[in-house]
Enzyme design. Sequence first.
Site, PDB file in Angstrom:
ATOM      1  N   VAL A  82      32.301  23.863 -38.864  1.00 60.28           N
ATOM      2  CA  VAL A  82      31.576  23.860 -37.528  1.00 60.28           C
ATOM      3  C   VAL A  82      31.677  22.480 -37.113  1.00 60.28           C
ATOM      4  CG1 VAL A  82      29.336  23.909 -36.680  1.00 60.28           C
ATOM      5  CG2 VAL A  82      29.851  25.839 -37.957  1.00 60.28           C
ATOM      6  N   GLY A 116      34.666  20.665 -34.776  1.00 66.71           N
ATOM      7  CA  GLY A 116      35.024  20.679 -33.388  1.00 66.71           C
ATOM      8  C   GLY A 116      33.491  20.075 -32.783  1.00 66.71           C
ATOM      9  N   HIS A 117      32.715  19.814 -33.388  1.00 66.21           N
ATOM     10  CA  HIS A 117      31.318  19.581 -32.920  1.00 66.21           C
ATOM     11  C   HIS A 117      30.589  18.385 -33.517  1.00 66.21           C
ATOM     12  CE1 HIS A 117      27.223  20.097 -31.029  1.00 66.21           C
ATOM     13  NE2 HIS A 117      27.808  20.820 -30.133  1.00 66.21           N
ATOM     14  N   PHE A 118      31.217  17.282 -33.414  1.00 65.56           N
ATOM     15  CA  PHE A 118      32.176  16.632 -32.549  1.00 65.56           C
ATOM     16  C   PHE A 118      33.050  15.942 -33.562  1.00 65.56           C
ATOM     17  CE2 PHE A 118      28.527  16.885 -29.650  1.00 65.56           C
ATOM     18  CZ  PHE A 118      28.995  17.849 -28.638  1.00 65.56           C
ATOM     19  N   LEU A 139      27.450  16.857 -35.540  1.00 63.91           N
ATOM     20  CA  LEU A 139      26.373  17.389 -35.144  1.00 63.91           C
ATOM     21  C   LEU A 139      26.230  19.025 -35.257  1.00 63.91           C
ATOM     22  CD1 LEU A 139      25.674  15.069 -31.700  1.00 63.91           C
ATOM     23  CD2 LEU A 139      24.742  14.768 -34.249  1.00 63.91           C
TER      24      LEU A 139
END
Length: 158
Positions: free
Chosen positions: A34, A37-39, A44
Amino acid sequence: MRLEYFEMIDSVVHLDREAGRIEALARVPDASPVFEGHFPGHPLVPGVLLTETMAQASGYLVLAHLGFAQMPFLMAVDKARFRSFVGPGAELAIEASLVHDGSGYAVTKAAIRHAGKPLADAELRFRTMPFPAGLDAPMRERARRIGLAIEAEPGALP
């Protein structure tokens, strides 16, 4: 927490069925797909996963309240607030209280804290329905793994 599998609650700390209240813990993993890509470079926990964490704690509360006789399905999220960022390794304390149960619906208020500080809160509405075929046993097993005491037998009312 296994973010990519939507298993958010690690353990139930306290359940008060009479008062309609649950306390649970979740530890954000140090690494997860996760976060790729975030971020990138600044990982986060997405707000939607914080909402899911509150929904799962609330769902376990409703399951226990109903003696595992019905399954709660999230139908609405109201007044959601995110007050701070949550990164890898955070220890989260989740609380949920039952506000209403009846006519096939349940409403909870839930909140997440980290180190005593508020991170997120929301009101959540659930539709309570019979368990879909094959879902009862896996839900009971997951509840046992996180320490949710299951007192009622399948189909029994509280």
